[in-house]
Design a protein around this motif. Structure first.
Motif, mmCIF file in Angstrom:
data_model
loop_
_atom_site.group_PDB
_atom_site.id
_atom_site.type_symbol
_atom_site.label_atom_id
_atom_site.label_comp_id
_atom_site.label_asym_id
_atom_site.label_seq_id
_atom_site.Cartn_x
_atom_site.Cartn_y
_atom_site.Cartn_z
ATOM 1 N N GLN A 66 39.079 26.741 55.799
ATOM 2 C CA GLN A 66 39.046 26.669 54.181
ATOM 3 C C GLN A 66 38.100 25.646 53.876
ATOM 4 O O GLN A 66 37.732 24.657 54.646
ATOM 5 C CB GLN A 66 40.379 26.343 53.646
ATOM 6 N N GLN A 67 37.292 25.716 52.853
ATOM 7 C CA GLN A 67 36.145 24.858 52.161
ATOM 8 C C GLN A 67 36.716 24.173 51.249
ATOM 9 O O GLN A 67 37.458 24.735 50.132
ATOM 10 C CB GLN A 67 35.148 25.780 51.859
ATOM 11 N N LYS A 68 36.596 22.651 51.176
ATOM 12 C CA LYS A 68 37.096 21.983 50.239
ATOM 13 C C LYS A 68 36.523 22.166 48.740
ATOM 14 O O LYS A 68 37.168 22.264 47.599
ATOM 15 C CB LYS A 68 36.968 20.496 50.583
ATOM 16 N N ASP A 69 35.028 22.297 48.943
ATOM 17 C CA ASP A 69 34.386 22.701 47.474
ATOM 18 C C ASP A 69 34.388 23.999 47.203
ATOM 19 O O ASP A 69 33.919 24.516 46.040
ATOM 20 C CB ASP A 69 33.039 22.180 47.905
ATOM 21 N N GLY A 70 35.136 25.006 47.674
ATOM 22 C CA GLY A 70 35.134 26.380 47.370
ATOM 23 C C GLY A 70 34.038 27.135 47.547
ATOM 24 O O GLY A 70 33.578 28.249 46.965
ATOM 25 N N LYS A 71 33.187 26.628 48.686
ATOM 26 C CA LYS A 71 31.874 27.269 49.052
ATOM 27 C C LYS A 71 31.858 27.801 50.419
ATOM 28 O O LYS A 71 31.158 27.482 51.239
ATOM 29 C CB LYS A 71 30.474 26.453 48.757
ATOM 30 N N LEU A 72 33.003 28.500 50.839
ATOM 31 C CA LEU A 72 33.217 28.896 52.410
ATOM 32 C C LEU A 72 31.851 29.854 52.761
ATOM 33 O O LEU A 72 31.470 29.606 53.770
ATOM 34 C CB LEU A 72 34.362 29.663 52.421
ATOM 35 N N SER A 73 31.616 30.785 52.069
ATOM 36 C CA SER A 73 30.280 31.506 52.437
ATOM 37 C C SER A 73 29.211 30.687 52.667
ATOM 38 O O SER A 73 28.635 30.986 53.668
ATOM 39 C CB SER A 73 29.914 32.587 51.210
ATOM 40 N N GLU A 74 29.016 29.726 51.790
ATOM 41 C CA GLU A 74 27.760 28.883 52.306
ATOM 42 C C GLU A 74 27.961 27.877 53.609
ATOM 43 O O GLU A 74 27.050 27.801 54.239
ATOM 44 C CB GLU A 74 27.529 27.881 51.075
ATOM 45 N N GLY A 75 29.147 27.564 53.813
ATOM 46 C CA GLY A 75 29.440 26.792 54.917
ATOM 47 C C GLY A 75 29.312 27.745 56.257
ATOM 48 O O GLY A 75 28.971 27.245 56.970
ATOM 49 N N VAL A 76 29.773 28.854 56.204
ATOM 50 C CA VAL A 76 29.599 30.001 57.253
ATOM 51 C C VAL A 76 28.158 30.073 57.460
ATOM 52 O O VAL A 76 27.700 30.070 58.469
ATOM 53 C CB VAL A 76 30.396 30.929 56.873
ATOM 54 N N ARG A 77 27.446 30.474 56.413
ATOM 55 C CA ARG A 77 25.883 30.810 56.773
ATOM 56 C C ARG A 77 25.375 29.526 57.095
ATOM 57 O O ARG A 77 24.663 29.810 58.055
ATOM 58 C CB ARG A 77 25.380 30.945 55.104
ATOM 59 N N ASP A 78 25.618 28.161 56.771
ATOM 60 C CA ASP A 78 24.978 27.197 57.265
ATOM 61 C C ASP A 78 25.215 27.016 58.814
ATOM 62 O O ASP A 78 24.353 26.653 59.757
ATOM 63 C CB ASP A 78 25.339 25.817 56.570
ATOM 64 N N PHE A 79 26.847 26.751 59.111
ATOM 65 C CA PHE A 79 27.168 26.875 60.492
ATOM 66 C C PHE A 79 26.312 27.693 61.407
ATOM 67 O O PHE A 79 26.119 27.568 62.630
ATOM 68 C CB PHE A 79 28.617 26.896 60.678
#
Length: 181
Positions: A66-79
């Motif tokens: 889960q992403q703390k800031d509500g930007k999970l798609s961005e986190g997945v993309r960056d990872f």
């Protein structure tokens, strides 16, 4: 990409699967698994990722995140972007990598069919995202990922597999920290 497996609610926990193109067994090598662990640790500490569970298999990984800031798609993309670049460089520049030519062929072949990839593609573009809307769903997915090494006949007990959060949940020291749900 299929409509059914997209990240819709950026604030919810998700079960994700990241698969190496062609099901290439990249993560049979410790050095490549360690890149994943290092980046998961970085994302937890610096990018606001809640990492509830993980398992690294030979050609894919499963996460409950889960992403703390509500930007999970961005986190997945960056990872995926960071790990893809790092792993491709490590594989193709390593004179000791006995599978270098074969892996390069696999990465080039899959990139031909996807204009977003450039010359080489490491990860598939699908994440098989499943929104976990209640605790029972989280529990079911955590059990699934923790038992993956047992189903692969690598270990008899889930906590014996080093590259999984099952160790953390069994009271043993895991290779990286997780956020308990």
């Amino acid at each position: 990409m299929g409509e059914a497996y997209q990240i819709r609610d950026q604030e919810m926990p998700y079960f994700l699967t990241f698969q190496v193109v062609g099901w290439a067994d990249v993560f049979t090598r410790k050095v490549y698994r360690d890149v994943i662990l290092g980046n998961l640790t970085y994302c937890r500490k610096e990018k606001g990722l809640y990492l509830f569970g993980y398992v690294i298999m030979s050609n894919h990984l499963h996460l409950v995140v889960q992403q703390k800031d509500g930007k999970l798609s961005e986190g997945v993309r960056d990872f995926k972007k960071f790990t893809s670049k790092k792993l491709l460089k490590m594989i193709l520049e390593n004179p000791q990598e006995s599978r270098k030519e074969w892996l390069e062929m696999v990465f080039k072949y899959h990139a031909k069919f996807n204009k977003r990839s450039g010359e080489l593609q490491f990860w598939t573009h699908e994440n098989h995202a499943i929104e976990l809307v209640n605790p029972k769903m989280i529990e079911t997915r955590m059990k699934y990922i923790h038992e993956n090494p047992i189903r692969a006949a690598w270990v008899d007990k889930k906590e014996d597999y080093l590259y999984s959060s099952a160790r953390n949940y069994s009271g043993l020291t895991g290779l990286i920290e997780v956020d308990y749900w």
